[in-house]
Design a protein around this motif. Structure first.
Motif, short mmCIF file in Angstrom:
data_model
loop_
_atom_site.label_atom_id
_atom_site.label_comp_id
_atom_site.label_asym_id
_atom_site.label_seq_id
_atom_site.Cartn_x
_atom_site.Cartn_y
_atom_site.Cartn_z
N ILE A 276 38.80 50.38 25.92
CA ILE A 276 39.05 50.20 27.35
C ILE A 276 39.70 51.46 27.91
CG2 ILE A 276 40.31 48.82 29.05
CD1 ILE A 276 40.19 46.52 26.89
N TRP B 260 43.59 52.26 29.20
CA TRP B 260 44.27 51.16 28.53
C TRP B 260 45.74 51.19 28.89
CZ3 TRP B 260 43.81 46.62 26.71
CH2 TRP B 260 44.77 46.06 25.87
N GLU C 231 47.26 39.37 28.96
CA GLU C 231 46.29 40.22 29.65
C GLU C 231 45.57 41.11 28.64
OE1 GLU C 231 43.89 41.42 32.59
OE2 GLU C 231 45.35 39.79 32.72
N GLN D 209 41.50 41.25 28.03
CA GLN D 209 40.75 42.50 28.13
C GLN D 209 40.07 42.87 26.81
OE1 GLN D 209 42.96 45.76 29.76
NE2 GLN D 209 43.48 44.64 31.62
#
Length: 150
Positions: free
Chosen positions: A18, A21, A29, A33
């Protein structure tokens, strides 16, 4: 420690999958994700995810501890001496999660979750290992006569 290790796993995969990040966001959360990026929906009611979830909840209890109070009003009829040495367990419910059998099971669950996450990511275990640099430096020849053990 299992909960912290699980969060470290989340941070590892988050940093790899991600961009950008945010390591400082709430763990729930991070879970959303990372498992979203892995295209995987864990079953938190079954092992191995249930054990990891239990350790996360235990960590939250320790980090955000609150006093627990309750009332108990129970009449017990018994013969003289029948209740000697018997006591009610007034300890908190989380104490059972600290028993070795539960902790060892949760550790096994953590290892299983790691393997699932690794497989879903397409990474090899080697990709998750620390890497370093090394080398050899020639310092000179060794004099065999002065290198004998005495």
């Amino acid at each position: 420690m299992i909960a912290f290790a699980f969060e470290a796993h989340l941070n590892f995969f988050g940093a790899k999958l991600i961009d950008p990040w945010n390591e400082r966001q709430r763990v729930n959360e991070k879970i959303k994700q990372v498992f979203g990026a892995l295209e995987f929906s864990p079953d938190w009611q079954s092992r191995p995810f249930k054990g990891v979830q239990a350790m996360k909840e235990l960590r939250d209890i320790f980090a955000h501890g609150k006093p627990a109070t309750f009332e108990m009003d129970e009449v017990v009829e018994a013969e003289a001496g029948e209740l000697d040495g018997k006591r009610y367990n007034l300890g908190p419910a989380w104490e059972t999660l600290c028993m070795p059998v539960h902790v060892l099971d949760a550790y096994e669950d953590l290892v299983a979750v790691w393997k699932i996450m690794l497989a879903r990511s397409g990474m090899a275990e080697f990709d998750a290992m620390d890497h370093g640099e090394g080398g050899v430096t020639y310092l000179g020849d060794v004099d065999q006569a002065s290198n004998t053990a005495g």
